[in-house]
Design a protein around this motif. Structure first.
Motif, short mmCIF file in Angstrom:
data_model
loop_
_atom_site.label_atom_id
_atom_site.label_comp_id
_atom_site.label_asym_id
_atom_site.label_seq_id
_atom_site.Cartn_x
_atom_site.Cartn_y
_atom_site.Cartn_z
N ALA A 184 -1.61 -11.86 -1.03
CA ALA A 184 -1.92 -11.15 -0.47
C ALA A 184 -1.06 -9.53 -1.33
O ALA A 184 -1.66 -8.94 -0.43
CB ALA A 184 -1.38 -11.27 0.94
N GLY A 185 -0.51 -9.78 -2.02
CA GLY A 185 -0.21 -8.72 -3.65
C GLY A 185 1.02 -8.00 -2.18
O GLY A 185 1.04 -7.45 -2.52
N LEU A 186 2.08 -8.43 -1.49
CA LEU A 186 2.78 -7.97 -0.70
C LEU A 186 4.23 -8.19 -1.71
O LEU A 186 4.01 -8.48 -2.78
CB LEU A 186 3.31 -8.86 0.37
CG LEU A 186 2.96 -9.22 0.97
CD1 LEU A 186 2.78 -10.37 2.21
CD2 LEU A 186 2.66 -7.98 2.19
N LYS A 187 4.07 -7.40 -1.95
CA LYS A 187 5.66 -6.18 -2.57
C LYS A 187 7.08 -6.75 -1.60
O LYS A 187 6.92 -7.46 -0.84
CB LYS A 187 5.47 -5.08 -2.27
CG LYS A 187 5.41 -3.59 -2.88
CD LYS A 187 5.41 -2.33 -2.93
CE LYS A 187 4.98 -2.22 -3.17
NZ LYS A 187 5.20 0.03 -3.15
N ALA A 188 8.17 -7.60 -2.89
CA ALA A 188 9.36 -7.90 -2.86
C ALA A 188 9.83 -7.94 -1.23
O ALA A 188 10.10 -8.27 -0.34
CB ALA A 188 10.28 -8.19 -3.43
N THR A 189 9.66 -6.40 -1.40
CA THR A 189 10.65 -5.50 -0.19
C THR A 189 9.70 -6.45 0.76
O THR A 189 10.59 -5.56 1.78
CB THR A 189 11.09 -4.23 -0.27
OG1 THR A 189 9.70 -3.50 -0.80
CG2 THR A 189 11.70 -4.10 -1.51
N GLN A 190 8.37 -6.18 1.31
CA GLN A 190 8.35 -6.31 2.42
C GLN A 190 8.33 -7.63 3.41
O GLN A 190 7.87 -8.06 4.17
CB GLN A 190 6.66 -6.46 1.99
CG GLN A 190 5.94 -4.73 1.60
CD GLN A 190 4.37 -5.07 1.85
OE1 GLN A 190 4.00 -5.20 0.55
NE2 GLN A 190 4.00 -3.88 2.50
N LEU A 191 9.09 -8.69 2.45
CA LEU A 191 9.32 -9.92 3.30
C LEU A 191 10.12 -10.21 3.97
O LEU A 191 10.12 -10.48 4.95
CB LEU A 191 9.63 -11.07 2.27
CG LEU A 191 8.93 -11.43 0.64
CD1 LEU A 191 9.90 -11.65 -0.46
CD2 LEU A 191 7.86 -12.07 1.24
N LYS A 192 11.30 -9.15 4.91
CA LYS A 192 11.72 -8.29 5.59
C LYS A 192 11.06 -8.38 6.86
O LYS A 192 11.50 -8.43 7.69
CB LYS A 192 12.77 -7.44 5.66
CG LYS A 192 12.19 -5.96 5.61
CD LYS A 192 13.49 -5.34 4.92
CE LYS A 192 13.08 -3.46 4.67
NZ LYS A 192 11.32 -2.88 4.56
N ASP A 193 9.28 -7.87 6.38
CA ASP A 193 8.75 -7.45 7.75
C ASP A 193 7.62 -8.68 7.89
O ASP A 193 7.22 -8.58 9.54
CB ASP A 193 8.03 -6.31 7.50
CG ASP A 193 8.82 -4.38 6.68
OD1 ASP A 193 10.15 -4.79 7.86
OD2 ASP A 193 8.57 -4.42 5.89
N LEU A 194 7.36 -9.74 7.77
CA LEU A 194 7.32 -11.25 8.41
C LEU A 194 7.39 -11.61 9.34
O LEU A 194 8.29 -10.79 9.20
CB LEU A 194 7.04 -11.73 7.07
CG LEU A 194 5.95 -11.65 5.13
CD1 LEU A 194 6.34 -12.56 4.87
CD2 LEU A 194 4.47 -10.89 5.63
N ASP A 195 6.32 -11.59 10.79
CA ASP A 195 6.63 -12.24 11.71
C ASP A 195 6.18 -13.59 10.86
O ASP A 195 4.85 -13.79 11.13
CB ASP A 195 5.64 -11.38 12.45
CG ASP A 195 6.03 -11.57 14.54
OD1 ASP A 195 7.31 -12.25 13.81
OD2 ASP A 195 5.63 -11.42 14.69
#
Length: 176
Positions: free
Chosen positions: A25-36
Motif C-alpha cells: 500500500a506504500g505506507l510510511k513506517a510511521t503510519q504503522l502506529k495508526d493501523l486499526d
C-alpha cells in the motif's frame, strides 16, 4: 516502509502479512502506529506489535527517542562527561553487564533519581529496549537528556559472544 523481517513463533505470520500489505500500500513506517488491526483480548493487546513498532519509529523520527548503537560503544565508554545506566533487575545485571554501567532497576528509578548526576547525558540499556525506553521517558520528564541503546543487552551479549566465538575459532585454526 521498504521491508520487514520477523523472528518468533505465534503470530508472526499475521504480522508479516500486515507488514507486506503495508509495503504494497506504500505506507510510511510511521503510519504503522495508526493501523486499526483486529484483536482478541484473551490473545493479544489492543495495540499490536506492528502498531508498537510504528510508535517507536515515529518517536525516533520526531526526536522524542534518541538512540545509541553498538558501534558507538568504544567512544562512549571512554567519555567521562556522560552517565552509563543499566535499568535491568539486579539479578539480570549480575548475570552480565557492560563495563562502566551503574545499575538502577527501572522500578526503583523514581526513588533513586538523585543518584544520577544532573547535567550529563544518560546512556541507557536494558534487556530488550522497553525498560530503558520507560527509564528514558522518566528521566526526560525530570530534565535529563537520554539515549537508549538500540537492541538491548540481549543484542549486545549475542554480538559480543559471537565475536568471541569467531576469534576463538580462528585462533584454533577453524575456518567457517
Amino acid at each position: 516502509l521498504l521491508g520487514a523481517q520477523i523472528i518468533g513463533y505465534e503470530g508472526v505470520d499475521k504480522r508479516i502479512d500486515v507488514l507486506a500489505t503495508a509495503i504494497h500500500a506504500g505506507l510510511k513506517a510511521t503510519q504503522l502506529k495508526d493501523l486499526d488491526l483486529a484483536y482478541a483480548p484473551p490473545y493479544s493487546s489492543a495495540k499490536d506489535p506492528v502498531n508498537m513498532a510504528g510508535f517507536m519509529i515515529d518517536n525516533i523520527a520526531k526526536g522524542t527517542l534518541k538512540q545509541w548503537h553498538l558501534e558507538d560503544m568504544d567512544k562512549i565508554s571512554r567519555d567521562k562527561s556522560i552517565v552509563l545506566l543499566d535499568v535491568r533487575t539486579v539479578g539480570e545485571f549480575n548475570r552480565g553487564h557492560m563495563d562502566g554501567f551503574k545499575n538502577i532497576p527501572v522500578d526503583e528509578l523514581r526513588e533513586r533519581i538523585n543518584e544520577i548526576e544532573k547535567g550529563k547525558p544518560v546512556y541507557l540499556i536494558c534487556q530488550s529496549g522497553l525498560r530503558s525506553y520507560i527509564a528514558s521517558r522518566i528521566l526526560e520528564g525530570n530534565g535529563y537528556e537520554t539515549y537508549n541503546f538500540s537492541g538491548g543487552f540481549r543484542f549486545y551479549d549475542a554480538v559480543a559472544n559471537d565475536h568471541a566465538l569467531i576469534e576463538r575459532s580462528y585462533a584454533c585454526g577453524m575456518d567457517y
